[in-house]
Design an enzyme around this catalytic site. Structure first.
Site, PDB file in Angstrom:
ATOM      1  N   GLY A 105       0.765  -1.253   0.255  1.00  9.61           N
ATOM      2  CA  GLY A 105       0.010  -0.056  -0.049  1.00  9.61           C
ATOM      3  C   GLY A 105       0.749   1.131   0.018  1.00  9.61           C
ATOM      4  N   ASN A 158      -7.492   4.294   8.895  1.00 12.46           N
ATOM      5  CA  ASN A 158      -6.860   3.164   9.657  1.00 12.46           C
ATOM      6  C   ASN A 158      -6.871   3.052  11.099  1.00 12.46           C
ATOM      7  OD1 ASN A 158      -4.908   5.204   8.624  1.00 12.46           O
ATOM      8  ND2 ASN A 158      -3.445   4.130   9.899  1.00 12.46           N
ATOM      9  N   THR A 165      11.939  -8.148 -11.550  1.00 13.37           N
ATOM     10  CA  THR A 165      11.138  -9.327 -11.420  1.00 13.37           C
ATOM     11  C   THR A 165      10.125  -9.527 -10.666  1.00 13.37           C
ATOM     12  OG1 THR A 165      13.478 -10.280 -12.293  1.00 13.37           O
ATOM     13  CG2 THR A 165      11.871 -11.735 -11.372  1.00 13.37           C
ATOM     14  N   CYS A 205       6.092   6.566  20.286  1.00 17.75           N
ATOM     15  CA  CYS A 205       7.270   7.048  20.902  1.00 17.75           C
ATOM     16  C   CYS A 205       8.277   7.669  19.831  1.00 17.75           C
ATOM     17  CB  CYS A 205       7.854   6.042  21.895  1.00 17.75           C
ATOM     18  SG  CYS A 205       9.100   6.792  23.181  1.00 17.75           S
TER      19      CYS A 205
END
Length: 391
Positions: free
Chosen positions: A71, A151, A237, A325
């Site tokens: 993604g 998300n 490839t 963090c």
């Protein structure tokens, strides 16, 4: 110790059927798809078969699907490729403040090159204002990139309405559909999508494989030079085994979509109801109904998300927090800040995402564990002590 995985939006286990689909392409059909001998041509046929299978799940032509490494790569290619290829038209991009960092950081990189970016605000649920999008459109707007499902908080955008506004303004529409793919039915033609990023490892496929849908006629620069792979747009490839696994996972997700969504929603509602009933000073984030079917994002006041995650992990539960963090300081989620939460509440965020292998027993165990962990952590909080004392 019981082990419960509730981080399916981060990644998913590979399903056994997917593993079996991949195995022959490691040791039997192992050829290079660019080779003209039979070994290579067998791999080439498998590659094109996989492309057709993935394309069918989103109503696309097979030659509009380009395989990538995932993604983030697809997002980078969509934004950089389109903006660089359409400089003559304009230099303006529109996105939102709650995008994945694969979009936000790419936009920041493009700004350094001289491109202009408008970052749209969102409401308290995480949805954009369609009128604000209309107002942001300019004659120089080349691309609008708005994610399908967030998300972190799971909120879904009104993709069809957004695409109409974008096209009326003469621009190209891209959506990061990594969280949506496999969780909602997508038809790129009906929805008016010009480019779309999807990923294998979010739908029980292997990691390191994804795709970018590019509508025919869209001007976009190549991602990688050096070979004729992916119709000369992305040299290198092809990972045939991974791509075959992606195709199998995509087919399974498409065929089982209704049952999958029903399972997730039932357990999500059970989890939300249990948390809200057993823990006080908690906020449920994101849209109540227009959201990812398995996403539960909550903020617990008077504690920090990192401490909560570690405590849950000690009980065998894997989740995630919107905080990260960085350089020794705890930064709250940019998504939670964008929906209007103050820093002190955003710090106490927890994202639990349900998947196909989650059970009712897992959910009930998690509710009880959360109740115990939150109470324990709050006992160490002077702020909570003051609230309990009425100060």
């Amino acid at each position: 110790m019981r082990k419960i995985y509730l981080d399916y939006s981060a990644t998913t286990p590979v399903k056994e059927e997917v593993v079996q689909e991949m195995l022959p392409y490691f040791t039997e059909t192992f050829g290079n798809a660019s080779s003209i001998h039979s070994f290579g041509q067998d791999a080439k046929r498998a590659l094109e078969n996989a492309r057709s299978r993935v394309a069918a799940t989103v109503g696309a032509a097979s030659d509009t699907i380009y395989f990538t490494a995932g993604g983030s790569e697809s997002d980078n290619w969509a934004l950089k490729g389109v903006m660089h290829a359409n400089k003559a038209k304009g230099n303006h991009i529109i996105t939102t403040k709650i995008e994945h960092h694969a979009i936000l950081h790419t936009c920041e990189a493009l700004e350094k090159e001289g491109f202009e970016v408008t970052y749209l605000d969102v409401d308290a649920y995480g949805q954009i204002d369609l009128e604000a999008l209309k107002a942001a459109m300019r004659p120089t707007t080349v691309l609008v990139s708005i994610m399908y499902i967030n998300n972190e908080i799971g909120t879904m955008q009104k993709i069809e309405e957004i695409s109409k506004i974008v096209h009326e303004g003469g621009a190209i529409f891209h959506t990061d559909a990594v969280q949506a793919y496999g969780n909602v039915k997508i038809d790129v033609g009906t929805f008016g999508i010009d480019l779309m990023s999807i990923s294998s490892h979010k739908i029980y496929g292997p990691k390191g494989v994804g795709a970018l849908y590019i509508k025919k006629g869209i001007r976009i620069h190549n991602l990688i030079e050096g070979g004729a792979q992916e119709r000369k747009r992305r040299a290198g490839t092809e990972n045939i085994a991974g791509i075959m696994g992606f195709a199998k996972a995509a087919e399974i997700a498409d065929q089982n979509l209704e049952a999958h969504v029903s399972h997730l929603i039932a357990l999500r509602e059970r989890l939300v109801k249990g948390i809200l009933a057993s823990v006080d000073y908690v906020k449920y984030n994101g849209h109540p109904t227009e959201r990812h079917p398995g996403n539960v994002n909550v903020c617990f006041e008077f504690i920090e998300g990192e401490a909560l995650l570690l405590s849950l992990n000690a009980k065998g539960i894997g989740g995630s927090s919107g905080s990260a963090c960085t350089s020794g300081s705890l930064d709250p989620s940019h998504v939670l800040l964008a929906i209007g939460l103050p820093h002190e509440i955003a710090h106490g965020s927890l994202r639990l995402t349900i998947g196909d292998f989650t059970s009712e027993e897992d959910v009930d165990y998690t509710i009880e564990a959360l109740k115990e962990v939150v109470q324990k952590l709050r006992m160490m909080s002077p702020l909570y002590d003051r609230v309990q004392g009425g100060k």
